[in-house]
Design an enzyme around this catalytic site. Structure first.
Site, PDB file in Angstrom:
ATOM      1  N   ILE A 175     -56.309  26.134  13.530  1.00  0.00           N
ATOM      2  CA  ILE A 175     -57.182  26.450  12.397  1.00  0.00           C
ATOM      3  C   ILE A 175     -56.309  26.951  11.260  1.00  0.00           C
ATOM      4  O   ILE A 175     -55.666  28.001  11.380  1.00  0.00           O
ATOM      5  CB  ILE A 175     -58.240  27.493  12.794  1.00  0.00           C
ATOM      6  CG1 ILE A 175     -59.158  26.907  13.873  1.00  0.00           C
ATOM      7  CG2 ILE A 175     -59.067  27.918  11.580  1.00  0.00           C
ATOM      8  CD1 ILE A 175     -60.174  27.873  14.419  1.00  0.00           C
ATOM      9  N   TYR A 176     -56.267  26.204  10.181  1.00  0.00           N
ATOM     10  CA  TYR A 176     -55.469  26.543   9.007  1.00  0.00           C
ATOM     11  C   TYR A 176     -56.360  26.431   7.771  1.00  0.00           C
ATOM     12  O   TYR A 176     -57.087  25.448   7.619  1.00  0.00           O
ATOM     13  CB  TYR A 176     -54.271  25.595   8.857  1.00  0.00           C
ATOM     14  CG  TYR A 176     -53.517  25.340  10.140  1.00  0.00           C
ATOM     15  CD1 TYR A 176     -52.818  26.367  10.767  1.00  0.00           C
ATOM     16  CD2 TYR A 176     -53.515  24.080  10.735  1.00  0.00           C
ATOM     17  CE1 TYR A 176     -52.137  26.139  11.952  1.00  0.00           C
ATOM     18  CE2 TYR A 176     -52.836  23.841  11.915  1.00  0.00           C
ATOM     19  CZ  TYR A 176     -52.142  24.873  12.525  1.00  0.00           C
ATOM     20  OH  TYR A 176     -51.473  24.643  13.701  1.00  0.00           O
ATOM     21  N   ARG A 189     -52.371  25.130   4.531  1.00  0.00           N
ATOM     22  CA  ARG A 189     -51.560  26.340   4.673  1.00  0.00           C
ATOM     23  C   ARG A 189     -51.315  26.639   6.157  1.00  0.00           C
ATOM     24  O   ARG A 189     -52.150  27.193   6.852  1.00  0.00           O
ATOM     25  CB  ARG A 189     -52.249  27.543   4.035  1.00  0.00           C
ATOM     26  CG  ARG A 189     -51.322  28.748   3.970  1.00  0.00           C
ATOM     27  CD  ARG A 189     -52.039  30.014   3.592  1.00  0.00           C
ATOM     28  NE  ARG A 189     -51.075  31.049   3.272  1.00  0.00           N
ATOM     29  CZ  ARG A 189     -50.382  31.745   4.167  1.00  0.00           C
ATOM     30  NH1 ARG A 189     -50.548  31.499   5.456  1.00  0.00           N
ATOM     31  NH2 ARG A 189     -49.518  32.675   3.780  1.00  0.00           N
ATOM     32  N   ASP A 287     -57.412  38.076   1.729  1.00  0.00           N
ATOM     33  CA  ASP A 287     -57.112  37.761   3.124  1.00  0.00           C
ATOM     34  C   ASP A 287     -57.596  38.842   4.071  1.00  0.00           C
ATOM     35  O   ASP A 287     -58.122  39.873   3.651  1.00  0.00           O
ATOM     36  CB  ASP A 287     -55.609  37.540   3.291  1.00  0.00           C
ATOM     37  CG  ASP A 287     -55.306  36.399   4.240  1.00  0.00           C
ATOM     38  OD1 ASP A 287     -55.869  36.392   5.344  1.00  0.00           O
ATOM     39  OD2 ASP A 287     -54.520  35.513   3.875  1.00  0.00           O
TER      40      ASP A 287
END
EC number: 4.1.1.98
Length: 487
Positions: A175-176, A189, A287
């Site tokens: 999972i990016y 990413r 983030d």
């Protein structure tokens, strides 16, 4: 309860009052994040936004917003039951040699079950009911969230990225996050040590200058999603593990433009390629640390084809200062980690990753100490045993009489059982999360371990104090007197 696809899971959650349909118009730009954040902090339900502003596709948020929903997604009824998932993974990671025929026969059904869970390839797949190619591909038709005011663009967050290295028999799934650049271009990413990045690196060496095939599945069934974030042994594919959780084989279908295989029941699939040298600045984005990240270059994913189910659902999330959905996942997966660690280190009693420590940057370990220096062995083992703890900066190791999940207990132990010079272990120049701007160099920093155990002869010259406890007989007498005292 097992779920064949995301819609099956949604129906089950809704029947239990664990999913709420939002029928008013909500903007994917910031508003969805604020709503999801408030509901998650309150321990509320998953949310299905039926009228996202500017799009007709509903958005699913907070799917794994409570530890129990994570457990349900893994086919379990409670978070405590996830220990059994961890025991299975611990066994598959390092099976114990049978001590006789009886043990061998007992282990046989487990291995047979794993072998029986090899993925099943299907030709006709729901994820390819609608096919859009070339100029028809337009990501603006998907209500992709912009989560925070400082985010530079919409961000795809729950995409299962499927890659395959040139010399590998098995695919990688990770999972990016993906920053949207345009109708058919996003930034992929991934950090250099992740499976997808390693596959891409190997591809460039084997096929210089040639496009690297890639696929992204959005809205897979819960077992497949959670299989991608669980410490699955290298000998077991994420798809096979998802099959074990689900109790049935994971159905895959081949992409229309490559040999990659994706979950057949996914809501949306993006097919395309990475072209070597095609990179772009990614970020800033809010983030899981609670801060905006630095801008860095990453490869660009060009989407040639977008396929989806009829009336697709877009699965999304947000990341921010804990608690957020990744932090909740961390709380649940913590229970999976414990049996895996205990298999290697039986002296470990409990292991806790506090959500406020970004779910992986700080760990508290309680143990049964057996010899001088034992705590240091355990802390070094935590850093090296599972790659999930590669970025854990702080490891606190204390005795089994301390509750690892009670900060009052842990801090009391730290202030009474530790000497900073003797009991701190600092390791410099180790891998650190690229998002950790506190490190002096991007991707490289230090770690510290705290030996908070009682000290044995050889570790101290002092007489070690005995904890104060009340006599049990006195406690029992006071218990009997308590109601009559009016207190």
């Amino acid at each position: 309860m097992k779920y064949k696809d995301l819609r099956d899971f949604i129906a089950k959650l809704e029947a239990e009052g664990e999913l709420k349909r939002i029928t008013v118009e909500v903007d994917p730009y910031l508003e969805m994040t604020e709503i999801c954040d408030r509901v998650l902090h309150a321990g509320g339900p998953a949310l299905l936004f039926e009228r996202p502003k500017g799009a007709s596709m509903p958005v699913l948020g907070n799917l794994f917003g409570t530890p129990r929903r994570v457990a349900q997604g893994m086919g379990e009824d409670s978070v405590a039951a996830l220990r059994e998932v961890g025991k299975l993974l611990a066994f598959l990671k390092e099976p114990d040699p049978p001590r006789g025929m009886k043990e061998a026969w007992r282990a046989l059904p487990i291995f047979k079950k794993v072998l029986d869970m090899a993925p099943k390839i299907v030709r006709s797949a729901p994820c390819q009911e609608v096919i859009l190619e070339g100029s028809q591909v337009d990501l603006s038709q998907i209500p992709i969230q912009t989560c925070w005011p400082g985010d530079i663009a919409p961000l795809i967050t729950w995409g299962l990225v499927v890659t395959k290295g040139p010399y590998k028999e098995r695919q990688n799934m990770g999972i990016y996050r993906q920053q949207v650049l345009g109708p058919n271009r996003v930034i992929m990413r991934w950090l250099a040590h992740r499976g997808g990045a390693l596959d891409f690196q190997a591809w460039q060496q084997a096929h210089p200058g040639k496009p690297f095939p890639i696929a992204v599945a959005l809205g897979a069934d819960p077992a497949t999603i959670l299989g991608a974030v669980t410490p699955v042994p290298d000998t077991l594919s994420e798809y096979a593990f998802a099959g074990l959780l689900r109790g049935s084989k994971t159905e895959l279908t081949r992409c229309l433009g490559s040999g990659l295989q994706v979950p057949a029941s996914a809501e949306i699939v993006l097919e395309g390629y990475l072209k070597p040298g095609d990179e772009a600045n990614e970020g800033p984005f809010g983030d899981h640390t609670g801060y905006y990240n630095e801008v860095e270059k990453f490869p660009v994913f060009t989407i040639e084809r977008l396929t989806h189910r009829r009336h697709p659902i877009y699965h999304s999330t947000y990341t921010g200062r804990p608690p957020d959905e990744p932090a909740v996942l961390g709380v649940a997966l913590n229970e999976v980690f414990i049996p895996i660690l205990q298999k290697q280190f039986p002296e470990i009693v409990d292991f806790y990753l506090p959500p406020e420590g970004c779910s992986y940057r700080l760990a508290v370990v309680t143990m049964r100490k057996q010899y001088p220096g034992h705590a240091k062995r355990v802390m070094l083992g935590v850093w090296s045993f599972l790659r999930q703890f590669m970025y854990t900066k702080f490891v606190i190791v204390t005795d089994e009489d301390i509750n690892a999940r009670d900060w009052k207990d842990v801090i009391w132990a730290m202030t009474t059982r530790m000497d900073p010079a003797r009991d701190c272990v600092i390791i410099e120049n180790t891998p650190i999360d690229y998002l950790d701007f506190a490190s002096p160099v991007s991707g490289l920093g230090s770690k510290i371990g705290f030996d908070v155990t009682h000290k044995w002869k050889g570790e101290t010259q002092r007489e070690w104090g005995q904890p104060i406890t009340m006599d049990n007989a006195v406690k029992k007498r006071v218990d009997e007197m308590w109601d009559g005292m009016g207190l």
